[in-house]
Structures are given as C-alpha cells and as structure tokens.
Design a protein around this motif. Structure first.
Motif, mmCIF file in Angstrom:
data_model
loop_
_atom_site.group_PDB
_atom_site.id
_atom_site.type_symbol
_atom_site.label_atom_id
_atom_site.label_comp_id
_atom_site.label_asym_id
_atom_site.label_seq_id
_atom_site.Cartn_x
_atom_site.Cartn_y
_atom_site.Cartn_z
ATOM 1 N N LEU A 1 0.795 -1.225 0.000
ATOM 2 C CA LEU A 1 0.000 0.000 0.000
ATOM 3 C C LEU A 1 0.828 1.276 0.000
ATOM 4 N N ASP A 2 2.136 1.160 0.099
ATOM 5 C CA ASP A 2 3.014 2.327 0.109
ATOM 6 C C ASP A 2 2.953 3.042 -1.245
ATOM 7 N N PRO A 3 2.629 4.348 -1.252
ATOM 8 C CA PRO A 3 2.546 5.081 -2.515
ATOM 9 C C PRO A 3 3.870 5.127 -3.288
ATOM 10 N N GLU A 4 4.977 4.872 -2.618
ATOM 11 C CA GLU A 4 6.284 4.867 -3.287
ATOM 12 C C GLU A 4 6.523 3.572 -4.069
ATOM 13 N N ASN A 5 5.787 2.504 -3.717
ATOM 14 C CA ASN A 5 5.943 1.213 -4.395
ATOM 15 C C ASN A 5 4.994 1.130 -5.582
ATOM 16 N N LYS A 6 5.517 1.355 -6.741
ATOM 17 C CA LYS A 6 4.723 1.300 -7.971
ATOM 18 C C LYS A 6 4.909 -0.085 -8.578
ATOM 19 N N TRP A 7 3.907 -0.933 -8.426
ATOM 20 C CA TRP A 7 4.025 -2.318 -8.859
ATOM 21 C C TRP A 7 2.825 -2.823 -9.654
ATOM 22 N N LEU A 8 1.788 -2.040 -9.755
ATOM 23 C CA LEU A 8 0.550 -2.483 -10.378
ATOM 24 C C LEU A 8 0.475 -2.020 -11.836
ATOM 25 N N THR B 1 2.992 1.645 -14.689
ATOM 26 C CA THR B 1 3.076 0.908 -13.441
ATOM 27 C C THR B 1 2.828 1.923 -12.331
ATOM 28 N N VAL B 2 1.799 1.673 -11.521
ATOM 29 C CA VAL B 2 1.382 2.647 -10.516
ATOM 30 C C VAL B 2 1.295 1.991 -9.141
ATOM 31 N N SER B 3 1.178 2.827 -8.122
ATOM 32 C CA SER B 3 0.935 2.337 -6.767
ATOM 33 C C SER B 3 -0.550 1.997 -6.637
ATOM 34 N N VAL B 4 -0.899 1.295 -5.581
ATOM 35 C CA VAL B 4 -2.303 0.938 -5.355
ATOM 36 C C VAL B 4 -3.159 2.194 -5.252
ATOM 37 N N LEU B 5 -2.694 3.209 -4.555
ATOM 38 C CA LEU B 5 -3.461 4.450 -4.415
ATOM 39 C C LEU B 5 -3.694 5.099 -5.783
ATOM 40 N N GLU B 6 -2.664 5.108 -6.624
ATOM 41 C CA GLU B 6 -2.801 5.703 -7.951
ATOM 42 C C GLU B 6 -3.758 4.917 -8.841
#
Length: 79
Positions: free
Chosen positions: A6-13, A24-29
């Motif tokens: 859930l960390d906005p810095e982790n763009k994995w999606l 590739t975006v974070s969960v929040l994005e």
C-alpha cells in the motif's frame, strides 16, 4: 528489504491509462481518474487483483449503503 503493497512509493501495479499508455502505478494511484483498466496478461490475475482492490476500497472507504456507493460510483472518490 521491506515491501508494503500500500506504500505510494511502491509502484508495482500494471495499468492502462485513459489514453492507452501502459503504466506501473501504486495501489493508491490505481484509483485515479486517468486509469482505464488493469494491464495484467492473464484473466485470472486481473480478476483476483480487481477483487483485492474492491476489498481494499470497501475497507478503507466504507459506504453506509447502496445510495452512498452509487454516489461514489457517479462522482468518484474524494480523498
């Protein structure tokens, strides 16, 4: 190494934006207005990820009932 889904810095999606660009975006994005769909190669992965995102949305932003969910669907989320 620490990893928080859930960390906005982790763009994995992987997603596809409205203009067709693969990102590739974070969960929040992933809940942003410019996201069209998930960009996952296998349908079962996409289904599982959509279920995860819906569950996360319901846990973080619970609605009082169907009318409130309809309002969120029509107007989007306000963070």
């Amino acid at each position: 190494m620490k990893f928080n889904l859930l960390d906005p810095e982790n763009k994995w999606l992987p997603v596809v934006s409205i203009d067709g660009t693969s990102l590739t975006v974070s969960v929040l994005e992933a809940f942003g207005d410019n996201i069209k769909d998930l960009d996952l190669t296998r349908p079962e992965f996409a289904t599982g990820m959509k279920r995860f995102l819906i569950g996360l949305l319901q846990a973080v932003h619970p609605a009082a009932g169907k009318d409130q969910w309809t309002k969120v669907f029509e107007n989007g989320l306000i963070f």
